[in-house]
Design an enzyme around this catalytic site. Sequence first.
Site, short mmCIF file in Angstrom:
data_model
loop_
_atom_site.label_atom_id
_atom_site.label_comp_id
_atom_site.label_asym_id
_atom_site.label_seq_id
_atom_site.Cartn_x
_atom_site.Cartn_y
_atom_site.Cartn_z
N GLN A 140 23.14 61.24 6.49
CA GLN A 140 22.61 62.52 6.71
C GLN A 140 21.19 62.28 7.03
O GLN A 140 20.55 63.32 7.69
CB GLN A 140 23.01 63.85 5.91
CG GLN A 140 22.41 63.70 4.57
CD GLN A 140 22.68 64.59 3.67
OE1 GLN A 140 23.86 65.01 3.12
NE2 GLN A 140 21.86 65.81 3.32
N CYS A 146 24.36 68.26 4.90
CA CYS A 146 25.61 67.95 4.14
C CYS A 146 26.52 68.83 4.39
O CYS A 146 27.80 68.20 4.63
CB CYS A 146 25.22 68.08 2.76
SG CYS A 146 24.81 69.67 2.20
N ASN A 305 30.55 61.12 -0.20
CA ASN A 305 29.30 61.67 0.00
C ASN A 305 28.58 61.24 1.55
O ASN A 305 29.43 60.68 2.13
CB ASN A 305 28.31 61.13 -1.10
CG ASN A 305 27.02 62.19 -1.25
OD1 ASN A 305 26.77 63.01 -0.36
ND2 ASN A 305 26.30 61.69 -2.08
#
Length: 338
Positions: A140, A146, A305
Amino acid sequence: MKLPQMFPVFVLAGLIALSIAGPINLELSSEWELFKTAYNKIYANEEELLRRIIWERNLKHVQQHNIEADRGVHTFWLGMNEYADMTPEEFVRAMNGYRVNATKTFQCGKFMAPSHVELSDLPTTIDWRTEGYVTGVKNQGQCGSCWAFSTTGSLEGQHFKKNGKLVSLSEQNLVDCSQKEGNDGCQGGLMDQAFEYIIHNKGIDTEESYPYRAKNGACKFKKANIGATEVSCMDIEHGNETDLQLAVATVGPISVGIDASHVSFQLYKTGVYTESACSSVNLDHGVLVVGYGTESCQNYWLVKNSWGTSWGMQGYIMMAKDYNNMCGIATQASFPTV
Ligand SMILES: *[C@@H]1O[C@H](CO)[C@@H](O)[C@H](O)[C@H]1NC(C)=O
Ligand SMILES: *[C@@H]1O[C@H](CO)[C@@H](O)[C@H](O)[C@H]1NC(C)=O
């Protein structure tokens, strides 16, 4: 967060670090050079000293934590990843864009596990990556988006499940275009609001046609480049890890909000993550549960993630499961239906 705004924060943090950490350790100079090369770090002259001090402080913390982990005090280890030159406060500001919006009006439906499925019927280990549901780890950058990555992750999984084709979807489409639903681009948002946008918009563009830029921009959605559509979305019962397990096992990858505001998370490397300071209500980061399992007698959620592959286990983390809703992983879990 925009870069110019970061400067004052970092200067302040750097000065605090300077006052407690003292001068730099010259013995670490070659390791510092290796770090800068490995992660393409280029600093202005006046910035380098402060970055070095923060990095040394993080290094000390990582070494101490890992000595304790080797002794069995912790179930996870830390590492010097590409974020090891940032203070925890600065890192949270730059990266954690999950916003709990109390005034939100849109509600997803309620997830109900199929009535014939019992918890005892479920596999003891699930990893949707091996079934082709999950795209590669994305990054990101220094933008609180996120929530957009968590959204595309679960929709990519459901789209694959239905159509047999894994299509990487556009986070930038969500960053630029879902303001009306309450999202705020790099300043934060919510997965459920992004699901709402995709439903209203009748689709989301592909990653390829609408690439990620890590900054806010004007909406450039093009109907011709739609990569997936969505019918509705479902929320898991707040805080119920059994319900979350049923969803992960019967649906696929699930979007979740977590408390990721601790230095242990910023510098996580491997092992099953627990953090006694974690909150189960103050969520600040959106991620994706892609499975679960057990390691060394400790159940974990396998979590994707969006901080690149230098972070964690090639971009993934094992977060403690059935551990009193650790870090709020089951507090705001949801997924789209296609
Ligand atoms: C929450 O979302 C609404 C739009 O649905 C927006 O008007 C409001 O400013 C948001 N509140 C916060 C605190 O972000
Ligand atoms: C959690 O979800 C499971 C499965 O849906 C349900 O049987 C159980 O009663 C729920 N637990 C609580 C505390 O609500």
